[in-house]
Design a protein around this motif. Structure first.
Motif, PDB file in Angstrom:
ATOM      1  N   GLY A 176       0.822  -1.209   0.000  1.00  0.00           N
ATOM      2  CA  GLY A 176       0.000   0.000   0.000  1.00  0.00           C
ATOM      3  C   GLY A 176       0.852   1.254   0.000  1.00  0.00           C
ATOM      4  O   GLY A 176       0.599   2.199  -0.763  1.00  0.00           O
ATOM      5  N   TYR A 177       1.885   1.276   0.847  1.00  0.00           N
ATOM      6  CA  TYR A 177       2.798   2.420   0.881  1.00  0.00           C
ATOM      7  C   TYR A 177       3.503   2.600  -0.467  1.00  0.00           C
ATOM      8  O   TYR A 177       3.725   3.723  -0.935  1.00  0.00           O
ATOM      9  CB  TYR A 177       3.843   2.223   1.970  1.00  0.00           C
ATOM     10  CG  TYR A 177       3.288   2.188   3.375  1.00  0.00           C
ATOM     11  CD1 TYR A 177       2.731   3.318   3.965  1.00  0.00           C
ATOM     12  CD2 TYR A 177       3.323   1.005   4.112  1.00  0.00           C
ATOM     13  CE1 TYR A 177       2.224   3.274   5.265  1.00  0.00           C
ATOM     14  CE2 TYR A 177       2.821   0.949   5.405  1.00  0.00           C
ATOM     15  CZ  TYR A 177       2.272   2.088   5.970  1.00  0.00           C
ATOM     16  OH  TYR A 177       1.774   2.040   7.251  1.00  0.00           O
ATOM     17  N   ILE A 200       2.436   1.634  -3.543  1.00  0.00           N
ATOM     18  CA  ILE A 200       1.507   2.147  -4.558  1.00  0.00           C
ATOM     19  C   ILE A 200       1.247   3.631  -4.343  1.00  0.00           C
ATOM     20  O   ILE A 200       1.215   4.419  -5.304  1.00  0.00           O
ATOM     21  CB  ILE A 200       0.197   1.340  -4.544  1.00  0.00           C
ATOM     22  CG1 ILE A 200       0.454  -0.110  -4.979  1.00  0.00           C
ATOM     23  CG2 ILE A 200      -0.851   1.985  -5.463  1.00  0.00           C
ATOM     24  CD1 ILE A 200      -0.717  -1.033  -4.763  1.00  0.00           C
ATOM     25  N   GLU A 201       1.070   4.035  -3.099  1.00  0.00           N
ATOM     26  CA  GLU A 201       0.847   5.452  -2.808  1.00  0.00           C
ATOM     27  C   GLU A 201       2.057   6.294  -3.216  1.00  0.00           C
ATOM     28  O   GLU A 201       1.910   7.385  -3.775  1.00  0.00           O
ATOM     29  CB  GLU A 201       0.550   5.639  -1.324  1.00  0.00           C
ATOM     30  CG  GLU A 201      -0.835   5.134  -0.922  1.00  0.00           C
ATOM     31  CD  GLU A 201      -1.079   5.243   0.568  1.00  0.00           C
ATOM     32  OE1 GLU A 201      -0.119   5.599   1.297  1.00  0.00           O
ATOM     33  OE2 GLU A 201      -2.222   4.986   1.003  1.00  0.00           O
ATOM     34  N   GLN A 216       2.067   6.699  -7.009  1.00  0.00           N
ATOM     35  CA  GLN A 216       1.046   7.655  -7.451  1.00  0.00           C
ATOM     36  C   GLN A 216       1.419   9.099  -7.112  1.00  0.00           C
ATOM     37  O   GLN A 216       1.127  10.021  -7.866  1.00  0.00           O
ATOM     38  CB  GLN A 216      -0.313   7.304  -6.834  1.00  0.00           C
ATOM     39  CG  GLN A 216      -0.875   5.972  -7.299  1.00  0.00           C
ATOM     40  CD  GLN A 216      -0.973   5.895  -8.816  1.00  0.00           C
ATOM     41  OE1 GLN A 216      -0.198   5.194  -9.461  1.00  0.00           O
ATOM     42  NE2 GLN A 216      -1.896   6.627  -9.392  1.00  0.00           N
ATOM     43  N   GLN A 217       2.066   9.306  -5.990  1.00  0.00           N
ATOM     44  CA  GLN A 217       2.429  10.655  -5.557  1.00  0.00           C
ATOM     45  C   GLN A 217       3.619  11.223  -6.313  1.00  0.00           C
ATOM     46  O   GLN A 217       3.721  12.439  -6.494  1.00  0.00           O
ATOM     47  CB  GLN A 217       2.734  10.652  -4.058  1.00  0.00           C
ATOM     48  CG  GLN A 217       1.509  10.421  -3.184  1.00  0.00           C
ATOM     49  CD  GLN A 217       1.872  10.145  -1.735  1.00  0.00           C
ATOM     50  OE1 GLN A 217       3.035  10.261  -1.337  1.00  0.00           O
ATOM     51  NE2 GLN A 217       0.879   9.763  -0.938  1.00  0.00           N
ATOM     52  N   TYR A 245      -6.339  -0.753  -3.731  1.00  0.00           N
ATOM     53  CA  TYR A 245      -5.862   0.473  -4.380  1.00  0.00           C
ATOM     54  C   TYR A 245      -6.204   0.522  -5.871  1.00  0.00           C
ATOM     55  O   TYR A 245      -5.724   1.396  -6.590  1.00  0.00           O
ATOM     56  CB  TYR A 245      -4.346   0.601  -4.197  1.00  0.00           C
ATOM     57  CG  TYR A 245      -3.950   0.844  -2.765  1.00  0.00           C
ATOM     58  CD1 TYR A 245      -3.769   2.132  -2.281  1.00  0.00           C
ATOM     59  CD2 TYR A 245      -3.790  -0.223  -1.885  1.00  0.00           C
ATOM     60  CE1 TYR A 245      -3.424   2.361  -0.949  1.00  0.00           C
ATOM     61  CE2 TYR A 245      -3.451  -0.006  -0.555  1.00  0.00           C
ATOM     62  CZ  TYR A 245      -3.270   1.285  -0.100  1.00  0.00           C
ATOM     63  OH  TYR A 245      -2.929   1.510   1.217  1.00  0.00           O
ATOM     64  N   LYS A 274      -7.302   3.729  -7.401  1.00  0.00           N
ATOM     65  CA  LYS A 274      -6.318   4.811  -7.439  1.00  0.00           C
ATOM     66  C   LYS A 274      -5.240   4.593  -8.493  1.00  0.00           C
ATOM     67  O   LYS A 274      -4.625   5.550  -8.969  1.00  0.00           O
ATOM     68  CB  LYS A 274      -5.646   4.966  -6.068  1.00  0.00           C
ATOM     69  CG  LYS A 274      -6.594   5.322  -4.940  1.00  0.00           C
ATOM     70  CD  LYS A 274      -5.837   5.439  -3.631  1.00  0.00           C
ATOM     71  CE  LYS A 274      -6.777   5.798  -2.482  1.00  0.00           C
ATOM     72  NZ  LYS A 274      -6.054   5.897  -1.188  1.00  0.00           N
TER      73      LYS A 274
END
Length: 242
Positions: A23-24, A26-27, A30-31, A57, A60
């Protein structure tokens, strides 16, 4: 999310029970990455705990789940290469160790004519934070010695964090039999095959959660094979030029 947008970049991520990290990761992708991209998660077995966490996710990011053709990181990377449709292929890890803030700059270098861009911890502006001392030392020695002994166009040939053009992957026969040494093989073969290789500084951080699957004792001979391959080819080219 509009999945009809043409994607330029494939992020190939081998996973093995990275549920706590994915999760971290993928975030962070994306960021930090603006280049249109797809994420290809390559897993060994259906019960891998990465899969349910990553599915959270899917609203997103565009995530493709790919079953490894065999087991292990080497075949996961090769399976990922075959599964992709994009022109630019980035091999990266699911443990948040790689530096996604530099990926767009690496893509820009591809647009300027390069065929491989190596994320480099050991050039000016690069850095490595954490990780086993012996692994870090051997990696740095290998990268710097090949840079200065045979003029390899990167200070960090052993880093897996590399961006490839599809034509390079399609043209080179992969002979690696261990694991992450595949990145070293591809760069060295590409250099002697006439492709344009460069590097860009990046920061590497030790994994956020879990245990690394890197096996130093098992894989060291595999790295040495390509180390001496580079030296041998450099000597042969020097002899031919006399």
């Amino acid at each position: 999310m509009n999945y009809n947008i043409t994607k330029q970049l494939a992020l190939i991520i081998p996973v093995f029970n990275e549920g706590k990290n994915i999760g971290y990761t993928i975030e962070a992708i994306q960021q930090n990455i603006k280049t249109p991209n797809r994420i290809y998660l390559v897993y060994d077995f259906d019960d891998d705990n990465t899969i349910p966490e990553a599915k959270k996710y899917q609203d997103k990011a565009e995530i493709i789940f790919v079953k490894n053709e065999s087991r292990g990181v080497l075949t996961a990377i090769k399976t990922g290469f075959k599964a992709t449709t994009e022109e630019l292929l980035l091999v990266t890890m699911a443990d948040l160790s790689d530096d996604y803030s530099v990926v767009d700059k690496m893509c820009d270098l591809m647009a300027n004519g390069f065929d491989i861009v190596c994320g480099s911890r050991y050039m000016k502006g690069g850095k490595q934070i954490g990780g086993p001392w012996i692994k870090r030392t051997l990696s740095k020695l290998a990268g710097l010695s090949l840079k200065y002994l045979v003029s390899l166009p990167t200070h960090d040939v052993t880093n897996s964090f590399k961006l490839y053009k599809r034509k390079v992957i399609n043209s080179l026969a992969i002979e690696s039999t261990g694991g992450f040494e595949i990145g070293m093989e591809l760069v060295i073969k590409a250099c002697y095959g006439g492709y344009k290789v460069t590097e860009y500084p990046c920061v590497w951080r030790d994994r956020l959660e879990g245990t690394s699957r890197f096996r130093l004792v098992k894989w060291l001979p595999k790295y040495l094979k390509w180390y001496f391959y580079a030296i041998k080819n450099s000597l042969l080219n020097s002899i031919k030029s006399i």
